[in-house]
Motif scaffolding. Sequence first.
Motif: not given
Length: 481
Positions: A148, A150, A159, A162, A175, A225
């Motif tokens: 992810v 962001s 954030t 996802r 992340v 994502a």
Amino acid sequence: MTSAYPSISGQFLINGEWIAGKRVTAVTNPAILTEVVGEVALCSKQDVGQAIDAAQAAFPGWAGTSAEKRAALIKEASSQLAAIIEESVPLFVRENGKVLVEAKKDLLRCVEIMSKGADALVAWWKTESIPGGQMVQIRRRPRGVTAVISPWNSPMILTFKRVIPAILAGNTVVVKPATDCPLTVLSSLRVVAAHLPPGVINIVTGSGALVGEQICSDPRVRAIAFTGSTETGKRIMGMSAGTVKKLYMELGGNDPALILPDAILDEAAIERIRMGILRAAGQVCSAIKRVYVHESRYEEFMTKLKREFQRMIVGNGMQPDAMMGPINNKAQYDFVTGLIERTREAGAHVQTLGNKLEKETWENGYFLLPSIVTGVSQASELVRAEQFGPVIPVIPYSDQEEVIAMANDTEFGLRASIWTANQQLAEALADRLDAGAVFFNNHTIFQDLHLDFPGLKESGLSRETAWCGIDLFADTYGFAN
């Protein structure tokens, strides 16, 4: 380090352990450039590799956890996150620049994303049977390690929209928050991660080129994502092609607002238009970025919009009187100011309006008063670009076919709005607009978090979902005899 620093300053998360970065850089307040809010770690290739290792190792156990259990854990975490929203708002304002009311609304929506997502999971995860002579079942399974990535403009919502669906679906995540605005994301995900097995959530920070490229190229990462610019999205697609990763992308936008001859331009409508343009200082992918006004209403519209813009009070988001905060970072500030200057030099009329909340400290922040630009054409840079700042071009048009053609004359296709007293006409025109969603007498976001519509053309890559995005992070497969 001062007491004003958040507890996660300069740290990143791997396999349940918060690690102090060997190299860090400052996160500054865009409203007070001399104020350091905290530090962000600059992770190395080894750090990123270890985060992916941890996510890969944690995946089988988390994927094997029942949907009911996953939902219950996220529900518990949402309650704890809700309890600290008030103390989180100042940190978010100081690192991002949003005004207080916008920052709090974003944090509340993150809690809502968790709660509603957990409710949706159990219903969606159930096996479906297809009627017929053959036994056929539709079943669900997670994909694996999910990245992810962001952005800085709305880092909390984008954030959580996802990360939460991804882990609810049984994936583990790595992340990568934006370096300009990572601290509230880190402190909030710390709460969530504490409720989950180690390795389900891992967070690495630092250079987009180093961290992002490694994440996108690693064959163990099965889905990405990403929310950000279209150009970066294209690079991610290229890096991901070698292992055919699943991609979910929300990219740039250049949203048109079409003001038809019969538009209701009362005070409430003009306020909605202003909010559609200037929310978060225009730093919203789905903000109004072009306004097309029928020539019969042009003068009236301009008078009313100028009056509405003049009401704006721009300043430090921590002050309750501020209606609009600063641009988030220097690169974006330089881009927007340069765009305005080039537009003025090209002969357009730029009218800057609004009020400075604190004139004496104005130069110590990335503040811009809002501007309305006239005398531009469809070919103007300001009309073609995604300005991502508090400046709006207004263009008159003469007939319906002309305005539809101008609205669609862009590589983007995120959102659009139609302003008219005739809903039937709005629906007919909406069918002809290249946009993932079209609003009627408004230009906003969907209040129901179950709804998520992708952009068209170069504005995104995904599909609409009625399940809080969970279906974007899981595969369905058939089981048959």
